[in-house]
Design a protein around this motif. Structure first.
Motif, PDB file in Angstrom:
ATOM      1  N   UNK A 267       0.847  -1.196   0.000  1.00 45.91           N
ATOM      2  CA  UNK A 267       0.000   0.000   0.000  1.00 45.91           C
ATOM      3  C   UNK A 267       0.884   1.249   0.000  1.00 45.91           C
TER       4      UNK A 267
ATOM      5  N   UNK B 210      -4.666  -2.149  -7.769  1.00 45.66           N
ATOM      6  CA  UNK B 210      -3.462  -2.548  -7.030  1.00 45.66           C
ATOM      7  C   UNK B 210      -3.543  -3.962  -6.459  1.00 45.66           C
ATOM      8  N   UNK B 211      -4.748  -4.523  -6.374  1.00 47.00           N
ATOM      9  CA  UNK B 211      -4.822  -5.885  -5.847  1.00 47.00           C
ATOM     10  C   UNK B 211      -4.618  -6.925  -6.949  1.00 47.00           C
ATOM     11  N   UNK B 212      -4.814  -6.531  -8.188  1.00 47.45           N
ATOM     12  CA  UNK B 212      -4.737  -7.508  -9.270  1.00 47.45           C
ATOM     13  C   UNK B 212      -3.340  -7.676  -9.861  1.00 47.45           C
TER      14      UNK B 212
ATOM     15  N   UNK C  44      -8.531   0.505  -5.789  1.00 41.58           N
ATOM     16  CA  UNK C  44      -8.096  -0.684  -5.046  1.00 41.58           C
ATOM     17  C   UNK C  44      -8.050  -1.915  -5.953  1.00 41.58           C
ATOM     18  N   UNK C  45      -8.945  -1.975  -6.955  1.00 43.75           N
ATOM     19  CA  UNK C  45      -8.879  -3.160  -7.824  1.00 43.75           C
ATOM     20  C   UNK C  45      -7.649  -3.131  -8.726  1.00 43.75           C
TER      21      UNK C  45
ATOM     22  N   UNK D  73      -4.574   5.353  -8.484  1.00 43.47           N
ATOM     23  CA  UNK D  73      -4.992   3.956  -8.619  1.00 43.47           C
ATOM     24  C   UNK D  73      -6.292   3.727  -7.857  1.00 43.47           C
TER      25      UNK D  73
END
Lengths: 484, 79
Positions: B41, B60-62, B57-58, B55
């Motif tokens: 993060x 940076x999580x993918x 959240x989707x 960005x």
């Protein structure tokens, strides 16, 4: 029915036999798993099986709607989150909110007559609502394909080894296993049996043997400082033995049925920082918080509006961590229980976590890398963990404050004697736990293929079974994490 | 694209406080010891500030590896 009931051993033996008799027929095996799971759950709360199935169906429908009508995806995602959180709030927090509001009002001088509903918390609710909600969110994020096969989906939600206290499985890990044929593998079954057996050992021999002493001291109206902190140390050992023992049993039973559940513990008391502790403790839950609370919070536009670096619209990492950690840990505390001490416990980790980030930023890299700091950091973090466990175990916040600030040297001769005995019990509980730890770290990696492995394993299993018979008591303690 | 990778390497040096990190498109979180979820993060926020992008959240999580991060930055920055 709990994993350490004799009735569970019989139940599991029947399920195991029927399940593997149908080895080549995956659909029938899944029917067996679903029936077994519903029986397992209904054994505890007959009517609450409907709640379980209802919660599962809610997310089944929401995820299908999201996949089929992307334009209304947000709406169905909200239905899922509100439905799940609402169910949880009703059963878990209703009485807490009513009582807290009444307390606050009466503190302000209003006369309040309250009726708490006395609702009991259906076991496992906090775990399975999180699991199904995550499924829907994953479909909404397009990180997971929606599942149309209701049977497979229900087995994923209701899978009895992990139903009542986790690990909080991810659909991406468990669902594909439900959808694949399972192979009868003797080595895998033996490894699962060993895991479950030593899980039971941790629970029955260590946790349940320590529990009455810890409980007795926490029940004393005015314990001395030494007594209560010895009991907090005892609880620190007990809760790890209890919860990791439970997880080992869950993972062991699942492995015997051909499933691999996620790790939940990675030697948490070897943590070197508060962040490291949460990477090692209740991993399935802390990574859930990371993926579904911390990450979205960190990048959500409405959160980003607060307190950015002036003129840039960006946060400094320090304040970012402080803020996101506070919200996440507050929710983590609240998830654990509906009394204020859990909230304080969550905030405690937010404070020490933020402090740790601040300290790290101020210590020059040269100093940090000059030597291995683990011999200093591990014991220091352990002291902070014991303090955290004190807050976790003591339901009254006022008493927690009292325990932190009472005179360490005060106490009658009897109280010192009790404190000494408690420390001895801690040592007795710590020895096997440290033994398991050393075995995991230094012995297991080297002995797996050794010719002595089999006889030594058989001998250790025999000893574990004998210990279980010796230590098992009719008034078995419930698993600590069943209440959450 | 090479430019993005070079600038990204500088951000990594700052965030992980380690000038020895060498990034390639194949680098993943498991190659850098300190790159865990919390640092992820922090890293993403620093990347946002360095490249002037935002960005979700989707996003940076993918991400699977540094290559995908580079592509994401280039896409967001309109390069």
């Amino acid at each position: 029915m709990s994993f350490v009931d004799t009735s569970f051993v019989g139940f599991f033996a029947v399920v195991f036999a029927v399940y593997w008799l149908l080895a080549s027929q995956r659909r029938l095996q899944n029917v067996v798993l679903l029936l077994a799971s519903v029986v397992f759950y209904a054994w505890i709360h007959p009517w609450m099986a409907f709640l379980l199935l209802g919660s599962a169906l809610l997310d089944y429908v929401c995820a299908l709607r999201i996949a089929d009508h992307r334009e209304h995806g947000n709406r169905w995602m909200v239905v899922s989150v509100v439905g799940n959180i609402g169910t949880l709030a009703f059963f878990k927090y209703n009485d807490f909110f009513v009582a807290s509001t009444a307390d606050a009002l009466s503190a302000m001088g209003f006369a309040v007559h309250t009726h708490t509903l006395g609702i009991f918390l259906p076991i496992g609710l906090s775990f399975y609502t999180f699991q199904t909600m995550a499924y829907t969110i994953d479909v909404w994020r397009e990180q997971l394909d929606v599942r149309r096969d209701l049977l497979d989906y229900l087995v994923f939600v209701c899978f009895f080894p992990q139903l009542v206290a986790g690990p909080v499985e991810r659909a991406s890990n468990l669902l594909p296993q439900v959808e694949q044929p399972r192979r009868f593998d003797v080595d895998q079954i033996a490894s699962g049996l060993g895991l479950a057996l030593f899980g039971a050992f941790k629970k029955v021999v260590i946790a349940d043997t320590m529990a009455p002493y810890v409980n007795a001291i926490f029940a004393v109206p005015e314990p001395s400082w030494a007594m209560i902190w010895a009991a907090a140390l005892g609880f620190t050992i007990q809760v790890l033995a209890d919860f990791s023992g439970y997880t080992d049993m869950a993972r062991g039973c699942a492995r015997m049925l051909g499933f691999e559940l996620m790790e939940n513990f990675d030697h948490p008391y070897l943590a070197t920082s508060p962040m490291d502790f949460w990477r090692r403790w209740h991993i399935s839950f802390s990574t859930w918080l990371r993926d579904y609370v911390y990450m979205p919070l960190s990048f959500a536009p409405w959160v980003r509006r607060w307190l950015t670096i002036p003129g840039t619209g960006y946060w400094t990492p320090f304040w970012h961590t402080a803020r996101a950690l506070t919200i996440t840990m507050f929710l983590s505390g609240l998830w654990h229980g509906s009394t204020w001490n859990y909230v304080v416990w969550g905030l405690y980790y937010a404070v020490i976590g933020t402090a740790w980030v601040g300290i790290q930023q101020r210590v020059p890299r040269k100093t940090r890398k000059s030597r291995d700091w683990r011999p200093v950091l591990v014991p220091t973090m352990f002291v902070f963990t014991v303090m955290g466990m004190m807050i976790f175990r003591e339901p009254s916040v006022a008493r927690v404050i009292q325990h932190f600030f009472s005179n360490p040297f005060a106490g009658t001769a009897d109280q010192w004697l009790i404190a000494g005995s408690m420390l001895a019990i801690c040592a007795a509980g710590a020895v096997p736990m440290i033994g398991f730890l050393l075995f995991d770290l230094y012995v297991r990696p080297h002995v797996q293929d050794h010719p002595w492995f089999l006889p030594v394993r058989t001998a250790s299993w025999t000893i574990a079974v004998i210990c279980l018979f010796v230590f098992v008591r009719p008034t078995q303690e419930d698993f600590i994490y069943f209440q959450f | 694209m090479a430019d993005t990778l070079n600038r990204l390497t500088e951000v990594f040096h700052d965030v992980f406080d380690d000038d020895d990190i060498v990034l390639t498109r194949q680098t993943t979180a498991s190659d850098i010891e300190a790159w865990d979820s919390l640092m992820h993060v922090t890293l993403m926020l620093q990347v946002e500030a360095a490249f002037g992008v935002r960005f979700s959240s989707s996003d940076v999580t993918g991400l699977k590896d540094v290559g995908q991060l580079v592509d994401l930055i280039d896409a967001k920055a309109g390069r």
